[in-house]
Design an enzyme around this catalytic site. Sequence first.
Site, PDB file in Angstrom:
ATOM      1  N   GLY A 157       3.766 -12.271   5.413  1.00  0.00           N
ATOM      2  CA  GLY A 157       2.781 -12.017   6.463  1.00  0.00           C
ATOM      3  C   GLY A 157       1.881 -13.184   6.828  1.00  0.00           C
ATOM      4  N   ASP A 169      -6.776  -5.045   3.981  1.00  0.00           N
ATOM      5  CA  ASP A 169      -6.795  -3.618   4.320  1.00  0.00           C
ATOM      6  C   ASP A 169      -7.483  -2.859   3.181  1.00  0.00           C
ATOM      7  OD1 ASP A 169      -6.312  -1.157   5.413  1.00  0.00           O
ATOM      8  OD2 ASP A 169      -4.177  -1.136   5.015  1.00  0.00           O
TER       9      ASP A 169
HETATM   10  P1  5GP Z   1      -4.031  -4.300   1.131  1.00  0.00           P
HETATM   11  O1  5GP Z   1      -3.480  -4.607  -0.205  1.00  0.00           O
HETATM   12  O2  5GP Z   1      -5.307  -4.994   1.491  1.00  0.00           O
HETATM   13  O3  5GP Z   1      -4.114  -2.821   1.382  1.00  0.00           O
HETATM   14  O4  5GP Z   1      -2.959  -4.689   2.187  1.00  0.00           O
HETATM   15  C1  5GP Z   1      -2.565  -5.945   2.407  1.00  0.00           C
HETATM   16  C2  5GP Z   1      -1.140  -5.966   2.895  1.00  0.00           C
HETATM   17  O5  5GP Z   1      -0.756  -4.756   3.563  1.00  0.00           O
HETATM   18  C3  5GP Z   1      -1.005  -7.046   3.920  1.00  0.00           C
HETATM   19  O6  5GP Z   1      -0.593  -8.226   3.299  1.00  0.00           O
HETATM   20  C4  5GP Z   1       0.022  -6.498   4.862  1.00  0.00           C
HETATM   21  O7  5GP Z   1       1.296  -6.868   4.421  1.00  0.00           O
HETATM   22  C5  5GP Z   1      -0.074  -5.002   4.763  1.00  0.00           C
HETATM   23  N1  5GP Z   1      -0.829  -4.422   5.881  1.00  0.00           N
HETATM   24  C6  5GP Z   1      -2.037  -3.837   5.837  1.00  0.00           C
HETATM   25  N2  5GP Z   1      -2.445  -3.456   7.048  1.00  0.00           N
HETATM   26  C7  5GP Z   1      -1.454  -3.794   7.908  1.00  0.00           C
HETATM   27  C8  5GP Z   1      -1.285  -3.659   9.340  1.00  0.00           C
HETATM   28  O8  5GP Z   1      -2.118  -3.139  10.095  1.00  0.00           O
HETATM   29  N3  5GP Z   1      -0.124  -4.138   9.847  1.00  0.00           N
HETATM   30  C9  5GP Z   1       0.847  -4.720   9.084  1.00  0.00           C
HETATM   31  N4  5GP Z   1       1.929  -5.143   9.707  1.00  0.00           N
HETATM   32  N5  5GP Z   1       0.721  -4.867   7.741  1.00  0.00           N
HETATM   33  C10 5GP Z   1      -0.424  -4.406   7.163  1.00  0.00           C
HETATM   34 MG    MG Z   2       1.798  -8.567   3.385  1.00  0.00          MG
END
Ligand code: 5GP
Ligand code: MG
Length: 178
Positions: free
Chosen positions: A43, A102
């Site tokens: 990403g 996120d």
């Molecule tokens: P976290 O661990 O903070 O919940 O999420 C981080 C990872 O979740 C990011 O590196 C990404 O890969 C994925 N992610 C979270 N939100 C989104 C979003 O709105 N769109 C996409 N494509 N990936 C997301």
């Molecule tokens: Mg990711």
Amino acid sequence: MKNDIERILVDEEIIERRLDTMAKEIERDFPAGPIVVVILLKGALVFAADLLRRIPRELSIECLNVASYHGGLESSGKVDFLDRHFPEVKGKHIILLDDILDTGRTLAAVAQRLREEGASAVHTGVLLAKDKKRAEEVEADYVGFAIGDEFVVGYGLDYKGKYRNLPYVGILKLSAAT
Ligand code: 5GP
Ligand code: MG
């Protein structure tokens, strides 16, 4: 691909201008000395490539593959490290880059691991940060854009492996999210 996008959230020009500023902030904040930039694949690839070319100083790059069970597949919140080798970070100053913050689980887990491996400092940067309550208490030191709690694609971010090469960040049409 373009036809699957409902609405552009952050366009190319705005991203580029913001990266100019972020790069200046990073350059200003970091003292001379070895910096290792750790890029979370896949990403953060596009974001990192554009950001790092704006930082005219010596640094080295490492990439990490992690799986964060997202979207309710598994609610454990566990983050797995998929690489066979972890980069050598002992005593190094780290800038950890991800595409989006996120729940915060990914960034929190990777930053913790980097500290466990002996990094002397870990700073974090994300292109996007969702404005929401996080599962982990973590915020990034450098944030490109704060956005709402919506699923976005483009500029590195995917849906089922697609849309990473869109030059902007957008919201998918419901019809494309199958
Ligand atoms: P976290 O661990 O903070 O919940 O999420 C981080 C990872 O979740 C990011 O590196 C990404 O890969 C994925 N992610 C979270 N939100 C989104 C979003 O709105 N769109 C996409 N494509 N990936 C997301
Ligand atoms: Mg990711």
